[in-house]
Design a protein around this motif. Sequence first.
Motif, short mmCIF file in Angstrom:
data_model
loop_
_atom_site.label_atom_id
_atom_site.label_comp_id
_atom_site.label_asym_id
_atom_site.label_seq_id
_atom_site.Cartn_x
_atom_site.Cartn_y
_atom_site.Cartn_z
N HIS A 65 4.83 5.08 -3.00
CA HIS A 65 3.70 4.73 -2.76
C HIS A 65 3.55 4.17 -1.29
O HIS A 65 4.64 3.58 -0.75
CB HIS A 65 3.03 3.67 -3.75
N GLU A 84 3.25 1.60 1.71
CA GLU A 84 3.41 0.06 2.07
C GLU A 84 2.85 -0.15 3.36
O GLU A 84 3.14 0.69 4.34
CB GLU A 84 4.92 -0.34 1.90
N ARG A 113 2.32 -3.63 -0.86
CA ARG A 113 1.98 -2.19 -1.35
C ARG A 113 0.61 -1.97 -1.40
O ARG A 113 -0.08 -2.87 -1.62
CB ARG A 113 2.69 -2.25 -2.83
#
Length: 218
Positions: free
Chosen positions: A72, A74, A85
């Motif tokens: 994901h 950051e 995040r």
Amino acid sequence: MAEARVRCETKTKSTCCYCGVGCGVIIDSDGDNITGVRGDPQHPANFGKLCSKGSSLALTMLPQAMAGRARHPEMRKTKHGARERTDWNSTLDYLAERFASTIREHGPDSVAFYVSGQLLTEDYYVFNKLAKGLIGTNNIDTNSRLCMSSAVTGYQKTLGVDAPPCSYEDIDHAKCFFIAGANTAYAHPVLFRRIEAAKQKNPAAKIIVVDPRRTETA
């Protein structure tokens, strides 16, 4: 008794990401889990063959391989801040706004793009349109400029144009192969097998290798 889990296996056609041969692969998956990767017998580059790297593609999705992979986005909004995040939409909106505000304040040449050599021709076109046509900067480059610089010189001096001049199908009909500064047998084994097959079919065909080392290809 617990109900048996029903397998729902999906087959997805894709392309191996490791080298420029562009071998076609078929990815077997069960939900989010990749269960195997094999060569696509209908793909015109490899006809189902894969080298050792392509054959081990599924291993990159094992839990131990995935443990250290970014899953994901950051982001940190200050130079010394901690990464936090975030989600893709927020990240892309923030980047777009930063690009726009930087260009408004400092002009189009205050930003630059350094894009991947793994992009397709169409992807390169879109990025160049974005940089040169929309933003108005010539500051766009890729790592392929470095790795292809020797090939560019060779193409221009021998053929007069900076572009790969043939298709893989030409290998099946060629009477002479000239390989300069490349260890095709090691770096592109699936393609080299095709050259070997063409040589076997036409023993009179010549394979000329120019390299300062005596490689496996030579």
